[in-house]
Design an enzyme around this catalytic site. Structure first.
Site, PDB file in Angstrom:
ATOM      1  N   GLY A 117       0.636  -6.870  -6.317  1.00  0.00           N
ATOM      2  CA  GLY A 117       1.093  -6.285  -5.055  1.00  0.00           C
ATOM      3  C   GLY A 117       1.518  -4.834  -5.234  1.00  0.00           C
ATOM      4  N   GLN A 118       1.928  -4.231  -4.123  1.00  0.00           N
ATOM      5  CA  GLN A 118       2.360  -2.825  -4.163  1.00  0.00           C
ATOM      6  C   GLN A 118       3.463  -2.604  -5.204  1.00  0.00           C
ATOM      7  OE1 GLN A 118       3.718   0.063  -0.714  1.00  0.00           O
ATOM      8  NE2 GLN A 118       5.469  -1.218  -1.270  1.00  0.00           N
TER       9      GLN A 118
ATOM     10  N   GLU B 235      14.849  -7.755   6.082  1.00  0.00           N
ATOM     11  CA  GLU B 235      14.488  -8.689   7.162  1.00  0.00           C
ATOM     12  C   GLU B 235      15.549  -9.778   7.321  1.00  0.00           C
ATOM     13  OE1 GLU B 235      11.849  -9.820   9.505  1.00  0.00           O
ATOM     14  OE2 GLU B 235      11.753  -7.650   9.578  1.00  0.00           O
TER      15      GLU B 235
ATOM     16  N   GLN C 115       4.538 -14.322   0.187  1.00  0.00           N
ATOM     17  CA  GLN C 115       3.769 -14.083   1.403  1.00  0.00           C
ATOM     18  C   GLN C 115       4.642 -13.081   2.145  1.00  0.00           C
ATOM     19  OE1 GLN C 115       2.467 -13.187   4.364  1.00  0.00           O
ATOM     20  NE2 GLN C 115       3.841 -14.655   5.350  1.00  0.00           N
TER      21      GLN C 115
ATOM     22  N   TYR D 224       9.574 -15.679   7.844  1.00  0.00           N
ATOM     23  CA  TYR D 224       9.662 -14.909   6.591  1.00  0.00           C
ATOM     24  C   TYR D 224      11.129 -14.629   6.248  1.00  0.00           C
ATOM     25  CZ  TYR D 224       9.521 -10.720   3.604  1.00  0.00           C
ATOM     26  OH  TYR D 224       9.735  -9.800   2.606  1.00  0.00           O
TER      27      TYR D 224
ATOM     28  N   ARG E  31      -7.384 -16.114  -6.911  1.00  0.00           N
ATOM     29  CA  ARG E  31      -8.019 -15.740  -5.650  1.00  0.00           C
ATOM     30  C   ARG E  31      -9.511 -15.632  -5.894  1.00  0.00           C
ATOM     31  NH1 ARG E  31      -3.387 -16.726  -4.216  1.00  0.00           N
ATOM     32  NH2 ARG E  31      -1.849 -15.248  -3.470  1.00  0.00           N
TER      33      ARG E  31
ATOM     34  N   THR F 105      15.321  -8.903   1.007  1.00  0.00           N
ATOM     35  CA  THR F 105      14.798  -7.986   2.023  1.00  0.00           C
ATOM     36  C   THR F 105      15.757  -7.738   3.173  1.00  0.00           C
ATOM     37  OG1 THR F 105      13.175  -7.859   3.819  1.00  0.00           O
ATOM     38  CG2 THR F 105      13.600 -10.028   2.946  1.00  0.00           C
TER      39      THR F 105
ATOM     40  N   LYS G  54      13.156 -15.993   2.976  1.00  0.00           N
ATOM     41  CA  LYS G  54      13.734 -15.032   2.035  1.00  0.00           C
ATOM     42  C   LYS G  54      15.238 -15.247   1.875  1.00  0.00           C
ATOM     43  CE  LYS G  54      10.626 -12.264   0.265  1.00  0.00           C
ATOM     44  NZ  LYS G  54      10.588 -11.856  -1.154  1.00  0.00           N
TER      45      LYS G  54
HETATM   46  P1  NAP Z   1       2.719  -7.366  -1.503  1.00  0.00           P
HETATM   47  O1  NAP Z   1       2.015  -6.071  -1.759  1.00  0.00           O
HETATM   48  O2  NAP Z   1       2.319  -8.206  -0.347  1.00  0.00           O
HETATM   49  O3  NAP Z   1       2.562  -8.250  -2.849  1.00  0.00           O
HETATM   50  C1  NAP Z   1       2.856  -9.623  -2.855  1.00  0.00           C
HETATM   51  C2  NAP Z   1       2.423 -10.194  -4.180  1.00  0.00           C
HETATM   52  O4  NAP Z   1       2.743 -11.610  -4.195  1.00  0.00           O
HETATM   53  C3  NAP Z   1       0.914 -10.106  -4.464  1.00  0.00           C
HETATM   54  O5  NAP Z   1       0.734  -9.806  -5.826  1.00  0.00           O
HETATM   55  C4  NAP Z   1       0.425 -11.509  -4.175  1.00  0.00           C
HETATM   56  O6  NAP Z   1      -0.728 -11.867  -4.886  1.00  0.00           O
HETATM   57  C5  NAP Z   1       1.618 -12.316  -4.691  1.00  0.00           C
HETATM   58  N1  NAP Z   1       1.643 -13.692  -4.214  1.00  0.00           N
HETATM   59  C6  NAP Z   1       1.469 -14.135  -2.949  1.00  0.00           C
HETATM   60  N2  NAP Z   1       1.536 -15.482  -2.903  1.00  0.00           N
HETATM   61  C7  NAP Z   1       1.744 -15.899  -4.186  1.00  0.00           C
HETATM   62  C8  NAP Z   1       1.879 -17.173  -4.788  1.00  0.00           C
HETATM   63  N3  NAP Z   1       1.830 -18.307  -4.071  1.00  0.00           N
HETATM   64  N4  NAP Z   1       2.084 -17.232  -6.122  1.00  0.00           N
HETATM   65  C9  NAP Z   1       2.125 -16.090  -6.868  1.00  0.00           C
HETATM   66  N5  NAP Z   1       1.993 -14.857  -6.357  1.00  0.00           N
HETATM   67  C10 NAP Z   1       1.803 -14.761  -5.022  1.00  0.00           C
HETATM   68  O7  NAP Z   1       4.288  -7.129  -1.393  1.00  0.00           O
HETATM   69  P2  NAP Z   1       5.183  -5.882  -1.862  1.00  0.00           P
HETATM   70  O8  NAP Z   1       5.271  -4.914  -0.740  1.00  0.00           O
HETATM   71  O9  NAP Z   1       4.742  -5.441  -3.206  1.00  0.00           O
HETATM   72  O10 NAP Z   1       6.612  -6.561  -1.957  1.00  0.00           O
HETATM   73  C11 NAP Z   1       7.063  -7.152  -3.177  1.00  0.00           C
HETATM   74  C12 NAP Z   1       8.185  -8.132  -2.873  1.00  0.00           C
HETATM   75  O11 NAP Z   1       9.255  -7.447  -2.253  1.00  0.00           O
HETATM   76  C13 NAP Z   1       7.820  -9.265  -1.927  1.00  0.00           C
HETATM   77  O12 NAP Z   1       8.542 -10.394  -2.331  1.00  0.00           O
HETATM   78  C14 NAP Z   1       8.319  -8.787  -0.579  1.00  0.00           C
HETATM   79  O13 NAP Z   1       8.605  -9.886   0.268  1.00  0.00           O
HETATM   80  C15 NAP Z   1       9.571  -8.038  -0.994  1.00  0.00           C
HETATM   81  N6  NAP Z   1       9.997  -6.941  -0.140  1.00  0.00           N
HETATM   82  C16 NAP Z   1       9.114  -5.947   0.183  1.00  0.00           C
HETATM   83  C17 NAP Z   1       9.537  -4.878   0.952  1.00  0.00           C
HETATM   84  C18 NAP Z   1       8.600  -3.765   1.317  1.00  0.00           C
HETATM   85  O14 NAP Z   1       8.926  -3.001   2.248  1.00  0.00           O
HETATM   86  N7  NAP Z   1       7.483  -3.591   0.619  1.00  0.00           N
HETATM   87  C19 NAP Z   1      10.878  -4.818   1.383  1.00  0.00           C
HETATM   88  C20 NAP Z   1      11.754  -5.832   1.007  1.00  0.00           C
HETATM   89  C21 NAP Z   1      11.305  -6.882   0.236  1.00  0.00           C
HETATM   90  P3  NAP Z   1      -2.204 -11.545  -4.274  1.00  0.00           P
HETATM   91  O15 NAP Z   1      -2.381 -10.077  -4.423  1.00  0.00           O
HETATM   92  O16 NAP Z   1      -3.104 -12.335  -5.146  1.00  0.00           O
HETATM   93  O17 NAP Z   1      -2.175 -12.018  -2.855  1.00  0.00           O
HETATM   94  N1  GDD Z   2       2.196  -4.527  10.935  1.00  0.00           N
HETATM   95  C1  GDD Z   2       2.244  -3.982  12.156  1.00  0.00           C
HETATM   96  N2  GDD Z   2       1.079  -3.772  12.832  1.00  0.00           N
HETATM   97  N3  GDD Z   2       3.447  -3.653  12.672  1.00  0.00           N
HETATM   98  C2  GDD Z   2       3.471  -3.080  13.886  1.00  0.00           C
HETATM   99  C3  GDD Z   2       2.317  -2.834  14.625  1.00  0.00           C
HETATM  100  C4  GDD Z   2       1.056  -3.204  14.085  1.00  0.00           C
HETATM  101  O1  GDD Z   2       0.006  -3.026  14.672  1.00  0.00           O
HETATM  102  N4  GDD Z   2       2.686  -2.241  15.790  1.00  0.00           N
HETATM  103  C5  GDD Z   2       4.007  -2.130  15.774  1.00  0.00           C
HETATM  104  N5  GDD Z   2       4.506  -2.642  14.618  1.00  0.00           N
HETATM  105  C6  GDD Z   2       5.922  -2.733  14.279  1.00  0.00           C
HETATM  106  C7  GDD Z   2       6.373  -4.152  13.921  1.00  0.00           C
HETATM  107  O2  GDD Z   2       6.527  -4.930  15.121  1.00  0.00           O
HETATM  108  C8  GDD Z   2       7.670  -3.843  13.209  1.00  0.00           C
HETATM  109  O3  GDD Z   2       8.704  -3.625  14.144  1.00  0.00           O
HETATM  110  C9  GDD Z   2       7.373  -2.520  12.494  1.00  0.00           C
HETATM  111  O4  GDD Z   2       6.178  -1.998  13.096  1.00  0.00           O
HETATM  112  C10 GDD Z   2       7.161  -2.639  11.001  1.00  0.00           C
HETATM  113  O5  GDD Z   2       6.200  -3.652  10.745  1.00  0.00           O
HETATM  114  P1  GDD Z   2       5.599  -3.885   9.271  1.00  0.00           P
HETATM  115  O6  GDD Z   2       5.100  -2.621   8.709  1.00  0.00           O
HETATM  116  O7  GDD Z   2       4.641  -5.031   9.377  1.00  0.00           O
HETATM  117  O8  GDD Z   2       6.880  -4.243   8.395  1.00  0.00           O
HETATM  118  P2  GDD Z   2       8.107  -5.238   8.627  1.00  0.00           P
HETATM  119  O9  GDD Z   2       9.306  -4.386   8.895  1.00  0.00           O
HETATM  120  O10 GDD Z   2       7.781  -6.300   9.605  1.00  0.00           O
HETATM  121  O11 GDD Z   2       8.225  -5.944   7.202  1.00  0.00           O
HETATM  122  C11 GDD Z   2       8.153  -5.178   5.993  1.00  0.00           C
HETATM  123  O12 GDD Z   2       9.443  -4.778   5.597  1.00  0.00           O
HETATM  124  C12 GDD Z   2      10.331  -5.838   5.246  1.00  0.00           C
HETATM  125  C13 GDD Z   2      11.674  -5.209   4.890  1.00  0.00           C
HETATM  126  O13 GDD Z   2      12.385  -4.896   6.037  1.00  0.00           O
HETATM  127  C14 GDD Z   2       7.468  -6.039   4.940  1.00  0.00           C
HETATM  128  O14 GDD Z   2       7.213  -5.251   3.809  1.00  0.00           O
HETATM  129  C15 GDD Z   2       8.361  -7.186   4.498  1.00  0.00           C
HETATM  130  O15 GDD Z   2       7.764  -7.871   3.398  1.00  0.00           O
HETATM  131  C16 GDD Z   2       9.714  -6.615   4.092  1.00  0.00           C
HETATM  132  O16 GDD Z   2      10.572  -7.653   3.678  1.00  0.00           O
END
Ligand code: NAP
Ligand code: GDD
Length: 324
Positions: free
Chosen positions: A14-15, A130, A86, A152, A38, A128, A156
């Site tokens: 993942g990212q 969230e 997820q 979600y 996958r 998170t 979490k």
């Molecule tokens: P991401 O890009 O969606 O990466 C998720 C990773 O989890 C991928 O490597 C995916 O594998 C793996 N995964 C999914 N289902 C799995 C399973 N059943 N078993 C093992 N691995 C699995 O997410 P990210 O943005 O890097 O975020 C990393 C973590 O931080 C996540 O837990 C997310 O919920 C949390 N988080 C993210 C943010 C944000 O803004 N980015 C903020 C707060 C918390 P595949 O590539 O094979 O699908």
């Molecule tokens: N994805 C998406 N697509 N979001 C949209 C769209 C669209 O077309 N239009 C508006 N949005 C709005 C969503 O409704 C939300 O309010 C905001 O954009 C951000 O959506 P996402 O980028 O999908 O992120 P998120 O805030 O729901 O969740 C992300 O951040 C969380 C931390 O606060 C994810 O990275 C989560 O995994 C993470 O925990």
């Protein structure tokens, strides 16, 4: 040069998994990653960062305890970063049970694997913002009550409390990072920032006309993923495990973020943006704004990338990708 430490990362493809792997490799760690099976190639991020051959991959899944125990044994992990999830909020209404199994029960599986194989290992949980959902304070910190608004967020929250519980029950060095939204050129295309920067690049190159979005009034506290993985590592280095909010302390509407992206390539948002009801969610998190004071004071961490820098970096990366 090796520092003789072993790290195990779930969600390595993942990212955050990619940026954290790079950081740990630079610090001299031996890095193992759990690779969920996958049928398609999921290693593109590790490839983009030039570390595909340096991360050692172990087959496993967060829903399969035995595979996690094996991963702990093979990696001999001193530090475990549970980033797998997820992670797309929108999908969690379509697949709530899978989301609960991976993002909730999956955390307990990793904690059990740590407890069984090496209870001295330091553990990081990817919690998170969230979890704050329907916010109970204007600015959210470690003391703000949770009110999740999606399957979600609910899943979490289970993982978060499991982490706290294993720290308090079994004395594990288990920390939970409550990270606010963080983005990068490696962000998945389904998330709003990357959806926007990819579309803006395509429109600029004449390959697409419209950008269709849902709720553009919601506000997020957006930072750069490269900055945020440093906070994860700092948490596992502390003498005592704890929970930390990681955020920028600034919040911006989706609308203003979109303006930055179009403005960067000299286009007018109003000529291309279409509001489409299909992208609205059953329940919305209207605003998130984190207070990172504890992380700044105790970890010495700070965000270094502005939203303007982040979005322009992402648009430029998408332009480069599309131009081959
Ligand atoms: P991401 O890009 O969606 O990466 C998720 C990773 O989890 C991928 O490597 C995916 O594998 C793996 N995964 C999914 N289902 C799995 C399973 N059943 N078993 C093992 N691995 C699995 O997410 P990210 O943005 O890097 O975020 C990393 C973590 O931080 C996540 O837990 C997310 O919920 C949390 N988080 C993210 C943010 C944000 O803004 N980015 C903020 C707060 C918390 P595949 O590539 O094979 O699908
Ligand atoms: N994805 C998406 N697509 N979001 C949209 C769209 C669209 O077309 N239009 C508006 N949005 C709005 C969503 O409704 C939300 O309010 C905001 O954009 C951000 O959506 P996402 O980028 O999908 O992120 P998120 O805030 O729901 O969740 C992300 O951040 C969380 C931390 O606060 C994810 O990275 C989560 O995994 C993470 O925990």
């Amino acid at each position: 040069m090796s520092n003789n430490k072993n790290a195990l990362i779930t969600g390595v493809t993942g990212q955050d998994g990619a940026y954290l792997s790079k950081l740990l490799l630079e610090k001299g760690y031996s890095v193992h990653g759990v690779l969920a099976r996958r049928s398609t190639d999921t290693l593109w991020r590790l490839r983009e960062l030039g570390i595909e051959n340096e991360v050692k991959l172990v087959d496993g899944d967060l829903t399969d305890l035995s595979s996690l125990i094996r991963a702990m044994e093979i990696s001999k992990a001193d530090e475990v970063y549970n980033l797998g999830a997820q992670s797309f909020v929108g999908t969690s209404w379509q697949q709530p049970i899978l989301t609960a199994q991976v993002d909730g029960v999956g955390v307990i599986n990793v904690l059990e694997a740590v407890r069984i194989v090496n209870p001295k290992a330091h553990f990081y949980q990817a919690s998170t913002s969230e979890m704050f959902g329907l916010i109970q304070a204007d600015m959210q910190d470690e003391t703000t009550p949770f009110y999740p608004r999606s399957p979600y967020g609910v899943a979490k929250l289970m993982g978060h409390w499991a982490t706290v519980n294993y720290r308090e029950s079994f004395g594990l060095h288990a920390s939970s990072g409550i990270l606010f939204n963080h983005e990068s050129p490696l962000r998945g295309i389904e998330f709003v920032t990357r959806k926007v920067t990819d579309a803006v690049a395509r429109i600029k190159l004449g390959r697409q006309k419209e950008l269709r979005l849902g709720n553009i009034d919601s506000k997020r506290d957006w930072g750069f993923a490269g900055d945020y993985v440093e906070a994860m590592w700092l948490m596992t280095q502390q003498p005592e495990a704890d929970d930390y909010v990681v955020a920028t302390g600034l919040t911006t509407t989706v609308r203003d973020m979109v303006e930055i992206a179009f403005g960067h390539v000299g286009l007018n948002t109003g000529d291309h943006l279409v509001i489409d009801p299909q992208f609205f969610r059953p329940a919305e998190v209207d605003v998130l704004l984190g207070n990172p004071a504890k992380a700044i004071a105790r970890l010495g961490w700070k965000p270094r990338t502005s939203l303007q820098q982040l979005i322009t970096m992402m648009v430029d990366a998408d332009l480069r990708r599309l131009q081959g």
